[in-house]
Design a protein around this motif. Structure first.
Motif, PDB file in Angstrom:
ATOM      1  N   CYS A 256      -4.662   6.508  -2.599  1.00 43.11           N
ATOM      2  CA  CYS A 256      -3.834   5.358  -2.231  1.00 43.11           C
ATOM      3  C   CYS A 256      -3.647   4.488  -3.461  1.00 43.11           C
TER       4      CYS A 256
ATOM      5  N   HIS B  88       0.849  -1.191   0.000  1.00 43.00           N
ATOM      6  CA  HIS B  88       0.000   0.000   0.000  1.00 43.00           C
ATOM      7  C   HIS B  88       0.885   1.241   0.000  1.00 43.00           C
ATOM      8  N   VAL B  89       0.627   2.128  -0.955  1.00 44.61           N
ATOM      9  CA  VAL B  89       1.409   3.367  -1.027  1.00 44.61           C
ATOM     10  C   VAL B  89       0.444   4.543  -0.941  1.00 44.61           C
ATOM     11  N   HIS B  90       0.767   5.535  -0.108  1.00 46.13           N
ATOM     12  CA  HIS B  90      -0.061   6.731  -0.001  1.00 46.13           C
ATOM     13  C   HIS B  90       0.453   7.737  -1.035  1.00 46.13           C
TER      14      HIS B  90
HETATM   15 NI    NI Z   1      -3.101   5.163   1.788  1.00 42.99          NI
END
Ligand code: NI
Length: 133
Positions: free
Chosen positions: A96, A88-90
């Motif tokens: 996201c 998961h990458v913000h």
């Molecule tokens: Ni995120």
């Protein structure tokens, strides 16, 4: 590969769509467009089979939207036997990106990919698969 010729009868609206496909993809002629559609169908049919494949489901979503995080989690837990890892990458303050690494039979991954990608609130969703056996 030998070239065979055959006649094609089409409703005018399908012919218009075919012409649009030729123009959009800059195909040199209609034959190339038909070949493209047949190959696309062959690949899609292959993805519905029992072959063991690995893949990545890429999802982009706004985590503020409705209960998308909960629903994404629920589906992933239900299909945990297919999921190898999740990253998961913000991307920014609201968006996201999640990459779900999967392995299983092609049709299972296709079903899981469809479920995740069609969730309300998914801005972009795509499943990519490759042979794994
Ligand atoms: Ni995120």
């Amino acid at each position: 590969m030998s070239i065979k010729r055959f006649g094609v009868s089409l409703d005018s609206e399908y012919l218009t769509e075919l012409e649009y496909l030729v123009k959009r993809n800059k195909f040199p002629n209609r034959s190339q467009a038909i070949r493209f559609l047949i190959e696309k169908n062959m690949v899609e049919t292959k993805w519905e089979c029992n072959n063991m494949v690995a893949g990545i489901i890429m999802l982009v979503y706004d985590h503020h939207k409705s209960d998308i995080c909960t629903r994404l989690h629920e589906i992933q837990h239900q299909h945990r036997e297919l999921i190898l890892s999740v990253q998961h990458v913000h991307i920014d303050s609201k968006n996201c990106m999640e990459s779900v690494m999967v392995k299983g039979q092609a049709y299972q991954l296709t079903e899981l990919g469809d479920k995740l990608c069609s969730l309300k609130g998914i801005r972009h969703g795509k499943l990519t698969m490759t042979a794994a056996g």
